[in-house]
Structure formats: structure tokens, C-alpha cells
Design a protein around this motif. Structure first.
Motif, PDB file in Angstrom:
ATOM      1  N   ALA B  46       6.745   5.371   4.625  1.00  0.00           N
ATOM      2  CA  ALA B  46       5.716   5.823   3.691  1.00  0.00           C
ATOM      3  C   ALA B  46       4.679   6.665   4.447  1.00  0.00           C
ATOM      4  CB  ALA B  46       5.054   4.619   3.032  1.00  0.00           C
ATOM      5  N   TYR B  47       4.088   7.611   3.742  1.00  0.00           N
ATOM      6  CA  TYR B  47       2.963   8.365   4.323  1.00  0.00           C
ATOM      7  C   TYR B  47       1.917   8.553   3.232  1.00  0.00           C
ATOM      8  CZ  TYR B  47       4.800  12.607   2.071  1.00  0.00           C
ATOM      9  OH  TYR B  47       5.235  13.534   1.162  1.00  0.00           O
ATOM     10  N   THR B  48       0.731   8.935   3.636  1.00  0.00           N
ATOM     11  CA  THR B  48      -0.336   9.094   2.639  1.00  0.00           C
ATOM     12  C   THR B  48      -0.851  10.516   2.657  1.00  0.00           C
ATOM     13  OG1 THR B  48      -1.986   8.482   4.248  1.00  0.00           O
ATOM     14  CG2 THR B  48      -1.091   6.710   2.904  1.00  0.00           C
ATOM     15  N   ASP B  49      -1.562  10.863   1.621  1.00  0.00           N
ATOM     16  CA  ASP B  49      -2.218  12.182   1.630  1.00  0.00           C
ATOM     17  C   ASP B  49      -3.734  11.975   1.785  1.00  0.00           C
ATOM     18  OD1 ASP B  49      -3.077  11.264  -0.761  1.00  0.00           O
ATOM     19  OD2 ASP B  49      -2.080  12.801  -1.993  1.00  0.00           O
ATOM     20  N   ASP B  50      -4.500  13.034   1.533  1.00  0.00           N
ATOM     21  CA  ASP B  50      -5.949  12.962   1.787  1.00  0.00           C
ATOM     22  C   ASP B  50      -6.695  12.024   0.833  1.00  0.00           C
ATOM     23  OD1 ASP B  50      -5.408  14.728   3.699  1.00  0.00           O
ATOM     24  OD2 ASP B  50      -5.965  16.514   2.520  1.00  0.00           O
ATOM     25  N   SER B  51      -6.043  11.638  -0.282  1.00  0.00           N
ATOM     26  CA  SER B  51      -6.725  10.789  -1.261  1.00  0.00           C
ATOM     27  C   SER B  51      -6.943   9.365  -0.738  1.00  0.00           C
ATOM     28  CB  SER B  51      -5.953  10.748  -2.577  1.00  0.00           C
ATOM     29  OG  SER B  51      -4.692  10.159  -2.351  1.00  0.00           O
ATOM     30  N   LEU B  52      -6.283   9.000   0.339  1.00  0.00           N
ATOM     31  CA  LEU B  52      -6.444   7.659   0.902  1.00  0.00           C
ATOM     32  C   LEU B  52      -6.940   7.741   2.342  1.00  0.00           C
ATOM     33  CD1 LEU B  52      -3.130   5.892  -0.253  1.00  0.00           C
ATOM     34  CD2 LEU B  52      -5.424   5.386  -1.082  1.00  0.00           C
ATOM     35  N   PHE B  72       7.725  -1.780   3.606  1.00  0.00           N
ATOM     36  CA  PHE B  72       7.300  -0.387   3.798  1.00  0.00           C
ATOM     37  C   PHE B  72       6.663  -0.250   5.177  1.00  0.00           C
ATOM     38  CE2 PHE B  72       7.598  -1.132  -0.658  1.00  0.00           C
ATOM     39  CZ  PHE B  72       8.115   0.041  -1.194  1.00  0.00           C
ATOM     40  N   GLN B  73       6.828   0.939   5.748  1.00  0.00           N
ATOM     41  CA  GLN B  73       6.316   1.178   7.105  1.00  0.00           C
ATOM     42  C   GLN B  73       5.591   2.517   7.081  1.00  0.00           C
ATOM     43  OE1 GLN B  73       9.509   0.983   9.996  1.00  0.00           O
ATOM     44  NE2 GLN B  73       8.383   2.332  11.379  1.00  0.00           N
ATOM     45  N   LEU B  74       4.351   2.511   7.497  1.00  0.00           N
ATOM     46  CA  LEU B  74       3.522   3.723   7.437  1.00  0.00           C
ATOM     47  C   LEU B  74       3.816   4.631   8.622  1.00  0.00           C
ATOM     48  CD1 LEU B  74       1.431   4.618   5.364  1.00  0.00           C
ATOM     49  CD2 LEU B  74      -0.348   3.648   6.839  1.00  0.00           C
ATOM     50  N   GLU B  75       4.091   5.903   8.334  1.00  0.00           N
ATOM     51  CA  GLU B  75       4.346   6.897   9.389  1.00  0.00           C
ATOM     52  C   GLU B  75       3.636   8.193   8.999  1.00  0.00           C
ATOM     53  OE1 GLU B  75       5.942   6.349  12.128  1.00  0.00           O
ATOM     54  OE2 GLU B  75       7.079   4.520  11.738  1.00  0.00           O
ATOM     55  N   SER B  76       3.686   9.165   9.892  1.00  0.00           N
ATOM     56  CA  SER B  76       3.079  10.456   9.546  1.00  0.00           C
ATOM     57  C   SER B  76       4.019  11.205   8.594  1.00  0.00           C
ATOM     58  CB  SER B  76       2.877  11.290  10.810  1.00  0.00           C
ATOM     59  OG  SER B  76       4.132  11.745  11.269  1.00  0.00           O
ATOM     60  N   GLU B  77       3.429  12.138   7.847  1.00  0.00           N
ATOM     61  CA  GLU B  77       4.232  12.883   6.853  1.00  0.00           C
ATOM     62  C   GLU B  77       5.402  13.607   7.521  1.00  0.00           C
ATOM     63  OE1 GLU B  77       2.005  15.532   4.375  1.00  0.00           O
ATOM     64  OE2 GLU B  77       3.807  16.395   3.466  1.00  0.00           O
ATOM     65  N   THR B  78       5.119  14.233   8.694  1.00  0.00           N
ATOM     66  CA  THR B  78       6.181  14.984   9.394  1.00  0.00           C
ATOM     67  C   THR B  78       7.348  14.073   9.760  1.00  0.00           C
ATOM     68  OG1 THR B  78       4.305  16.075  10.422  1.00  0.00           O
ATOM     69  CG2 THR B  78       6.485  16.703  11.216  1.00  0.00           C
ATOM     70  N   GLU B  79       7.026  12.912  10.318  1.00  0.00           N
ATOM     71  CA  GLU B  79       8.097  11.988  10.730  1.00  0.00           C
ATOM     72  C   GLU B  79       8.928  11.521   9.522  1.00  0.00           C
ATOM     73  OE1 GLU B  79       6.621   9.627  14.685  1.00  0.00           O
ATOM     74  OE2 GLU B  79       5.533   9.267  12.804  1.00  0.00           O
ATOM     75  N   VAL B  80       8.220  11.227   8.434  1.00  0.00           N
ATOM     76  CA  VAL B  80       8.908  10.745   7.235  1.00  0.00           C
ATOM     77  C   VAL B  80       9.848  11.817   6.699  1.00  0.00           C
ATOM     78  CG1 VAL B  80       8.584  10.045   4.834  1.00  0.00           C
ATOM     79  CG2 VAL B  80       7.085   9.128   6.603  1.00  0.00           C
ATOM     80  N   ARG B  81       9.325  13.043   6.583  1.00  0.00           N
ATOM     81  CA  ARG B  81      10.143  14.132   6.021  1.00  0.00           C
ATOM     82  C   ARG B  81      11.349  14.427   6.914  1.00  0.00           C
ATOM     83  NH1 ARG B  81       8.532  16.599   1.596  1.00  0.00           N
ATOM     84  NH2 ARG B  81       6.427  16.196   0.838  1.00  0.00           N
ATOM     85  N   GLU B  82      11.131  14.360   8.232  1.00  0.00           N
ATOM     86  CA  GLU B  82      12.252  14.599   9.159  1.00  0.00           C
ATOM     87  C   GLU B  82      13.324  13.514   9.001  1.00  0.00           C
ATOM     88  OE1 GLU B  82      10.758  14.916  13.133  1.00  0.00           O
ATOM     89  OE2 GLU B  82      10.073  16.991  12.844  1.00  0.00           O
ATOM     90  N   ALA B  83      12.867  12.252   8.858  1.00  0.00           N
ATOM     91  CA  ALA B  83      13.825  11.136   8.717  1.00  0.00           C
ATOM     92  C   ALA B  83      14.670  11.296   7.455  1.00  0.00           C
ATOM     93  CB  ALA B  83      13.072   9.805   8.681  1.00  0.00           C
TER      94      ALA B  83
END
Lengths: 310, 367
Positions: B46-52, B72-83
Motif C-alpha cells: 500500500a502507498y498513500t498520497d498527499d491527503s494523508l 497490508f504493508q506500507l511502501e513508497s509509491e514507486t516501489e509499489v508500482r514497480e512490484a
């Protein structure tokens, strides 16, 4: 005992059998002869009450069986053209099942199974699975299954198709014994002329859905009593020689056989001289010439213009 | 009839592989997909945007992980999208303050389940937030938990169209769905013996015997029913008592529903046999029917998640839909017998109609 009157069957507008009238007396062995597609199987399906005729009637001892098939089924055994057995079961298990559905049980069932197995000569191999049997053995069990309830009439639809000569001979001998020694009434269909000649007292010849001739073997052969058959054995086929023989007016019918040519001639005609002259012209090597009285095969050819296995 | 029925069992003993394989396949699928420990499943990224803010994001993930269903495991947006792009994860989640997005590279059946879970969690959380804003109560969550342990009133939730709120139980969905799905194969392939008998001539032998035609049909139908019913019951018993699936305490009612479903499938099988006469054709047609019915009828994913009206309309004529509805009605929603009578009656109706048409077609067909 059993008779049909003007049987007719139409499948989707196509007439398979038309006007088939025949009778079988008790203890008789009757052949129904015809090439593939002649309507033999359809006729016996109607006689055995599996198929309802479009028109006509089937009578057993004078009573119609169309509306009351149970009467016929009680006394009837049918050997179908297909191997109608459960391939994953043993011969013994198959016979046990077919005996059970006829209400046999206990010792009576066991006796019937062993008698049927003895009849077809497979007592020693009764525990083997049917799918492991040879074609001939399957056909023998196919017959045994129809004999479990000791029928009075047996209808055999080409029971020797696709089997080895040894099994075929065994089956023919078995049918002959059933008819002559046990008095079983037999209706035997085949496109093997020699089988019918060997087994049957009377013969019906079918072609294109109609019975075109009937009678004892001698009666049928008398159709050609004014004729004789000449078999000419050749070293190889000679198409031009055959064409010339066909064109001779004195030859009634000429047909090619496996070994040469068969001619049907008016009795006493002096045609052999012309045949030898033609063979000289075409440089034909004649191995053997045999003059015969007509066979049922010749009768069939004469009546239909084609061979039984065409 | 008894002879014909017993013969089928005798034949089954000689060639049991196909029927047993469907039995084993059901167990393997359900055990593998539903019987595993949620903690052992890989966590959704999971990743978050600026709203959180980072703290709020951590709170959200903790809230989502508080239930055993998913991790769920929090990661950066780049890492999530790459995975997701690389195929390491089939699904991922973008968490927002009052909404979420599911990220996926290819369609995945489990997205329906994940979506249902996230929907529920977000709805709960947003409700709490709304109450907190309006009442300025800081301990509303703790109060709610305490109150829920000793409720003043029992409330059953009903939506405007008078159906219960959708409850998703992954284990039961898979158990019911897969078992009913594989039982279609077992039943239809066992019915294929009728077609084989007609084709290979043994049927004519039976017809010429003193056994009545209806008895021959009954012998075959009773065998197919028994083998299909036994398969479903054995699997349910296995998962209830060995794998400890919670199918509720009304197992007798479940057995009755299975019987109605099995009857409907046997009848549908007869209809199929009446339409298709060659065993080879049936081997191609049966999987199409079984899979199609399972997809549209809700065996692979809950029918409640399907919104396409055409698919929903088609599902109304499938026994699978009503079989699952009735089973879930007992095990998940704890419905009364009166409420279950509708799907059960429809199953019986489908059975009677298909059986009538099927036998009629079979009798008309030449083999």
C-alpha cells in the motif's frame, strides 16, 4: 411362428424399408441377405420391437406385437451388430447382469451363466475383462449375452463382422447346433453369402429397402437354372480383356473377382472359344477355367446387378 | 432399476479415476485457497498520497491489519508500482483520506474480495470520523467496542430492497463454490454412461429385457444423483470436522439443500445429454457448461459483487446461483426455512423442467 406384413420405415422422409413381408416357422433358420444399407438392420429392429414401423405389422403366433412388445421380448434374443457389452467388466459379470435383468438369480443364474459360457467356448476365460478379449471372443460373449434367458427365437445381426476365421467358424458351428440340436428359431442377417448358405434353410434377399427374392437355397438358385457360371483365373487384371468380354452378346453378366473374372452364361452356350480368342488378342495368361452351377452369390448378382459386399 | 443402479457402481469400481479426481480436485482447491492461514499469505502493498500524513497512513494500515482477513504493508509509491508492474504482486492499494484505489496490472479475481473488504473498512472508519467530528467525543471507538460486547438490542441490518447486507466469508465462498462447481463434472460425466449405452448397443439389450424403460432411466439417474450427492456431502463433512470450517449448526438443512441442488444438476445433465449425442462432444461441452455456470452463478466470486445486468439476468436461470444462495443463506446469513424455500423451490422447478425436456429429447434422438 413369426411373420411381418408389408413393413415400412421412413426416417426423415427417406424410406429405409418398404413392403417387407417375411415369415419364419418354429425351428427354422432363415437368412436375410443384402449389401450394406439394404435395410436389413432396420427390418430386424422392427421385428425385435426396438423400432416402431411407419406402416405394416409384426406378428408372433398370429398376434400383433407392435402394441404389445412384451410378448415378443419374452421369447426373443437379439445379437446386435455392435459389441453390446460393458467393456470394463468381465465376461462373467456381463452375463450375470444380463441374466439378472431377465429375473434370474441364485443357482438358476449361475447355471445359465455357465451354460452360456460353455456354448461360446469361453468358460476358462470368464473372469477376464471384456476389453482385453480379441474381436472374436467379444463377439462370442455378445452371443452368450443374448442366450441368457433361453430365448425361442434369436435374431443375429451380422454376428461375424470383423473377426478371425477361427472365431467365425466357431460362431457358425454354434448357431448351426443351436438351430439343429436345440430347435432354436434363427433369423440370421449377413452379407457373407457362404454363411447364409451354410446355416439357413430359407433366404430373403433385400436390396434398397425391399425384399427382392425369397425361397429355399435351391429355389433361389433355380432362378439361374438356365445359366452357368464360368470362373476364369488370371495371373493379373486385364481391363481391356474384361471390357471385351462384357461386350459379348452371349455373356449375360461379367464381373471382376479377386483372382480374375466371373461370367454368367446361358447353359450350353459355346462361348469359351470366343473367350480364348479374346485372351490371345490381349495376351492374357489364363491360369484356370472353372465351370460351376450358380451359387447364391450369382443369384444376388443377377437380381441386383451388384455384389453383396459392394 | 436396482440391477441397473448396482451395475453403475460396479462399473465405477472398475474405472474410478475420473470421479475420484474431481473429488480430490475439490479438496485441493478449497484447502489451498481457503484453508491456508491468512498470516502466511503475502501482504498487499500500500502507498498513500498527499491527503494523508505519515502518521495517518500508519494508523490506516494498522486499522486494516487489525482484522485477520488481509495484511497490508506500507511502501513508497514507486516501489509499489514497480512490484505490480514486475508481477511480484497482482494487486496493491493506494490509501487516501476518504477513499482508496486498487492498483493492478492485469485483471485478478481476488480484487472483488479486496474491494469488498476495503469498502467495509472505509465505511466504518468514515462513520467513526463523522461521529467524532459531530460529537467531539474522543473515546467513541473504545465506547463502541465496549457497547458491542454487551449490546442493548440485537439489530439485523436490512437494505432498502429488503435483502441483507452483503457478508463475505472467504472460506465458505470457496468451499461452497468449488464443491458445487466440481460436482457438475462428476454428475454430468456419470450421466454420460446413458449416452454411451445408447451408442454402443447395451441400451437396446436393456430395452428388450423385462426391465421397464423408466426403471432403466431411474437406475442411471439414481446413480448419478448418489455419486454427486456423496461427493458434496463428504467434502462438506471433511471441511467442517477436519478443517474446522464454520458452516453453522444447521447441517441437516445443508444436506437437504445439497440434495435439491444435486437433483437440479442431474436434470440439467439430462437436458445436455438430450441436446448432444456423442460422448466426444459431451467431453467438450460439459466443461464449458460447468465453468460458465460457475462464473455467472457465483462459484468463483460472490454474485453480490457482479453489477452487470445481463450476467445477473442469466444467473437467474442457473441452479448454481440458487444452490449457493441457499447454502450461504444457512451458513452465513442464518436465514429461516421460509426464506430458504424460494431458492430451494426454484432448484426443484429447474430440475423438473430440465428432466422433462431432457428425457423427451433423448427419446426422440437416434444414436
Amino acid at each position: 411362428m413369426l411373420e411381418t406384413e408389408e413393413l415400412k420405415k421412413v426416417f426423415k422422409g427417406k424410406t429405409a424399408v418398404e413392403g417387407a413381408s417375411l415369415y419364419i416357422d418354429k425351428g427354422e433358420s432363415v437368412g436375410l441377405l443384402g449389401p450394406n444399407g439394404a435395410g436389413k438392420s432396420t427390418t430386424i429392429s422392427m421385428i425385435s420391437t426396438l423400432l416402431k414401423p411407419t406402416a405394416g405389422d409384426v406378428r408372433l403366433n398370429g398376434k400383433s406385437v407392435i402394441k404389445n412388445p412384451a410378448e415378443m421380448r419374452k421369447v426373443l434374443g437379439v445379437v446386435p451388430q455392435e459389441i453390446a457389452l460393458y467393456a470394463e467388466l468381465s465376461a462373467y459379470e456381463n452375463l450375470k447382469f444380463f441374466g439378472r435383468i431377465y429375473g434370474l438369480s441364485g443357482k438358476q443364474l449361475e447355471t445359465a451363466i455357465q451354460q452360456a459360457l460353455a456354448l461360446v467356448g469361453l468358460k476358462e476365460r470368464q473372469k477376464e475383462i471384456v476389453k482385453t478379449y480379441s474381436g472374436g471372443m467379444k463377439r462370442r460373449i455378445n452371443i452368450a449375452a443374448a442366450m441368457m434367458h433361453e430365448p425361442e427365437v434369436i435374431i443375429m445381426d451380422e454376428p461375424t463382422v470383423g473377426i478371425d476365421p477361427q472365431s467365425r467358424s466357431h460362431i457358425l458351428e454354434m448357431v448351426r447346433k443351436l438351430n439343429k440340436e436345440k430347435g432354436l428359431t434363427v433369423l440370421y442377417t449377413s452379407h457373407y453369402m457362404e454363411e447364409v448358405e451354410r446355416l439357413c434353410d430359407r433366404v430373403y434377399i433385400m436390396d434398397h429397402g425391399k425384399i427382392i427374392a425369397s425361397g429355399t437355397k435351391d429355389e433361389l438358385k433355380s432362378i439361374l437354372s438356365s445359366e452357368e457360371t464360368v470362373l476364369i483365373e488370371l495371373d493379373r487384371p486385364y481391363p481391356e480383356f474384361f471390357k471385351e468380354l462384357q461386350s459379348l452378346d452371349t455373356i449375360k453378366q461379367a464381373s471382376e473377382t479377386e483372382k480374375g473374372i466371373k461370367l454368367i452364361l446361358p447353359k450350353g452356350s459355346r462361348v469359351l472359344g470366343q473367350v480364348f480368342q479374346a485372351s490371345e488378342r490381349h495376351q492374357v495368361q489364363i491360369i484356370n477355367v472353372n465351370v460351376q452351377t450358380p451359387s447364391l452369390e450369382d443369384v444376388f448378382l443377377h437380381l441386383t446387378g451388384r455384389k453383396l459386399r459392394d | 432399476m436396482k440391477s441397473v443402479f448396482l451395475l453403475q457402481w460396479q462399473r465405477f469400481r472398475r474405472t474410478p479415476v475420473m470421479i475420484l479426481s474431481f473429488f480430490i480436485l475439490t479438496i485441493v482447491f478449497v484447502a489451498a485457497l481457503a484453508g491456508n492461514n491468512p498470516a502466511e499469505r503475502p501482504a498487499f502493498l500500500a502507498y498513500t498520497d498527499d491527503s494523508l500524513s505519515p502518521e495517518e497512513a500508519e494508523d490506516w494500515v494498522a486499522s486494516l491489519n487489525s482484522e485477520e482477513e488481509f495484511q497490508f504493508q506500507l511502501e513508497s509509491e514507486t516501489e509499489v508500482r514497480e512490484a505490480v508492474s514486475a508481477g511480484d504482486r497482482s494487486l496493491a492499494v493506494r490509501l487516501m483520506a476518504d477513499d482508496y484505489r486498487i492498483v493492478m496490472a492485469a485483471d485478478d479475481m481476488s480484487r472483488f474480495v479486496l474491494e469488498a473488504f476495503l469498502n467495509r473498512k472505509y465505511r466504518e472508519e468514515l462513520r467513526f470520523q463523522q461521529i467524532e467530528e459531530e460529537t467531539a467525543a474522543s473515546d467513541i471507538r473504545a465506547q463502541t467496542v465496549a457497547e458491542l460486547e454487551e449490546p442493548v438490542l440485537g439489530i439485523s441490518t436490512v437494505t432498502l430492497n429488503e435483502t441483507e447486507e452483503f457478508v463475505y466469508d472467504n472460506q465458505l465462498q470457496l468451499l461452497f463454490g468449488m464443491t458445487l462447481f466440481f460436482s457438475i463434472y462428476t454428475i454430468m460425466f456419470s450421466l454420460m454412461k446413458i449416452v454411451e449405452e445408447k451408442r454402443y448397443g447395451t441400451w437396446d439389450r436393456l430395452i428388450l429385457s423385462p426391465v421397464a424403460k423408466w426403471q432403466i432411466y431411474m437406475g442411471h439417474l439414481a446413480y448419478s444423483f448418489t455419486v454427486g450427492y456423496a461427493q458434496i456431502v463428504l467434502i462438506f463433512v471433511l471441511f467442517k470436522y477436519v478443517f474446522n470450517f464454520d458452516v453453522g449448526d444447521r447441517f441437516g438443512l445443508i444436506l437437504l439443500i445439497i440434495a435439491c441442488y444435486t437433483f437440479a444438476i442431474v436434470a440439467l445433465g439430462m437436458l445436455v445429454m438430450g441436446l448432444v449425442s456423442r460422448p466426444q462432444q459431451l467431453q467438450a461441452v460439459v466443461p464449458i457448461i460447468a465453468t460458465g455456470m460457475a462464473m455467472i452463478g457465483g462459484a468463483f466470486w460472490p454474485i453480490e459483487l457482479v453489477s452487470n445486468n445481463i450476467l445477473l439476468t442469466i444467473s437467474k436461470i442457473l441452479p448454481m446461483t440458487y444452490g449457493l444462495e441457499a447454502l450461504k443463506g444457512v451458513a452465513v446469513y442464518n436465514r429461516s426455512w421460509q426464506e430458504l424455500s424460494e431458492p430451494v423451490s426454484i432448484l426443484l422447478l429447474i430440475g423438473v423442467v430440465c428432466m422433462g425436456i431432457g428425457i423427451n429429447l433423448m427419446e426422440r434422438r437416434s444414436y
